[in-house]
Design an enzyme around this catalytic site. Structure first.
Site, PDB file in Angstrom:
ATOM      1  N   ASP A 101     -13.602 -70.035  31.459  1.00  0.00           N
ATOM      2  CA  ASP A 101     -14.886 -70.634  31.844  1.00  0.00           C
ATOM      3  C   ASP A 101     -15.932 -70.542  30.732  1.00  0.00           C
ATOM      4  O   ASP A 101     -17.052 -70.993  30.901  1.00  0.00           O
ATOM      5  CB  ASP A 101     -15.414 -69.947  33.106  1.00  0.00           C
ATOM      6  CG  ASP A 101     -16.603 -70.659  33.728  1.00  0.00           C
ATOM      7  OD1 ASP A 101     -16.595 -71.902  33.782  1.00  0.00           O
ATOM      8  OD2 ASP A 101     -17.552 -69.966  34.143  1.00  0.00           O
TER       9      ASP A 101
ATOM     10  N   SER B  59     -20.906 -74.504  36.192  1.00  0.00           N
ATOM     11  CA  SER B  59     -19.571 -74.860  36.664  1.00  0.00           C
ATOM     12  C   SER B  59     -19.640 -75.278  38.125  1.00  0.00           C
ATOM     13  O   SER B  59     -20.335 -74.655  38.934  1.00  0.00           O
ATOM     14  CB  SER B  59     -18.620 -73.666  36.525  1.00  0.00           C
ATOM     15  OG  SER B  59     -18.561 -73.222  35.181  1.00  0.00           O
TER      16      SER B  59
ATOM     17  N   GLN C 249     -11.831 -78.526  34.686  1.00  0.00           N
ATOM     18  CA  GLN C 249     -13.086 -78.101  35.293  1.00  0.00           C
ATOM     19  C   GLN C 249     -14.087 -79.243  35.273  1.00  0.00           C
ATOM     20  O   GLN C 249     -14.160 -79.999  34.305  1.00  0.00           O
ATOM     21  CB  GLN C 249     -13.691 -76.920  34.535  1.00  0.00           C
ATOM     22  CG  GLN C 249     -14.998 -76.400  35.134  1.00  0.00           C
ATOM     23  CD  GLN C 249     -15.627 -75.305  34.294  1.00  0.00           C
ATOM     24  OE1 GLN C 249     -16.431 -75.568  33.406  1.00  0.00           O
ATOM     25  NE2 GLN C 249     -15.255 -74.061  34.576  1.00  0.00           N
TER      26      GLN C 249
END
Length: 295
Positions: A211, A236, A286
């Site tokens: 991430d 995110s 993502q």
């Protein structure tokens, strides 16, 4: 093992407070909310601790629902959805202050042989020839409006040796758009061994790192430097990973990232993680919030 890595391992070593309920601490992040990679990795730890160790994780799908409070513990509740002959499925909800902040579904599979193929590893330089974060970040400190950002970024990434193949978005934004592709090499800042050396831990550490840089390629496509230089606001939104082959998080891994699209205030990042000897270990996708601040 570095003290920073030991601190990260302690962060991932959740406290079991009931059969399917775990509690985790948080650590200060670069921005005033819980780092998404932390909550994803802790949720996967919680799920994995309710599964037979002979069934490694093969995928996860997650949604970030609310910003996490780094000053409060996070409670992870595991729902044992299914225990089949080959696959095990778990659902995890992370809660703070009585509200869910994160939701994860994870699947685990008993090892079996099958068809084998993979896309080849892209070209990349030897990671040992690339600058460390401690060498790279101070060089660009003048780009950040907040003088404390460099120290906070170095602290946040101190458990991981992460090295950019090319300059990061904040360093080249003034030059305009670039190809929406970014590569970084990473490994933990120290070797893992003994009792802590378990396959689940390596997968959770890769989840933690995944991430950190995945939306860089979205920024590159538009000549934006990111939140650190104040030209976008981001977070995110959802995160998915597929674990194809075993790997070690304390050995060099190439994170090859790209962005096929951005629209509607959202940007999509996709990536593959390769071992240094060319095996495709993980696929990551993502979507993130990527907004241009109003003047």
């Amino acid at each position: 093992m570095s003290e920073a890595l030991r601190s990260l391992l302690d962060l991932l070593d959740l406290e079991r407070i009931e059969e399917n309920i775990f509690r985790g601490a948080s650590r200060p992040a670069v921005i005033p909310r819980v780092f998404g990679g932390q909550v994803a990795a802790q949720a996967l730890v919680a799920a994995g601790r309710t599964v037979d160790p002979g069934r490694p994780a093969h995928s996860l799908h997650a949604y970030f629902l609310r910003p996490g409070d780094p000053g409060a513990p996070i409670v992870y509740t595991v729902d044992r959805i299914r225990d089949g002959r080959s696959f095990t499925t778990r659902r995890v909800v992370a809660v703070q202050h009585g509200k869910p902040i994160f939701h994860l579904s994870a699947s685990f599979q008993f090892h079996e042989e099958g068809l084998e193929h993979q896309e080849p590893m892209p070209a990349a330089p030897d990671p040992e020839t690339l600058p460390t974060a401690a060498e790279l970040l101070p060089k660009h400190a003048h780009l950040f409006s907040d003088p404390g950002v460099v120290d906070r970024m170095l602290e946040a990434r101190s458990a991981v040796d992460l090295r950019y193949v090319d300059e990061p978005p904040y360093a080249t934004a003034a030059q305009g758009p670039r190809e929406p592709r970014s590569q970084v090499w990473f490994r933990t800042n120290g070797k893992l061994g003994g009792e802590i050396d378990a396959p689940l831990l390596h997968v959770c550490l890769a989840t933690y790192v995944s991430d950190m840089t995945l939306l860089d390629s979205v920024l590159l496509a538009h000549g934006r430097g990111g939140w650190a230089v104040g030209d976008v606001v981001g977070a995110s939104l959802d995160h998915a990973m597929w674990f194809h082959r075993p790997f070690r998080a304390d050995e060099w891994l190439l994170y090859d990232q790209s962005s096929p699209s951005s629209s509607g205030g959202r940007g999509l990042g996709q990536a593959r993680i390769y071992t240094a000897d060319g095996r495709l270990a993980v696929t990551v996708i993502q979507e993130g919030l990527v907004r241009v601040p109003r003047v």
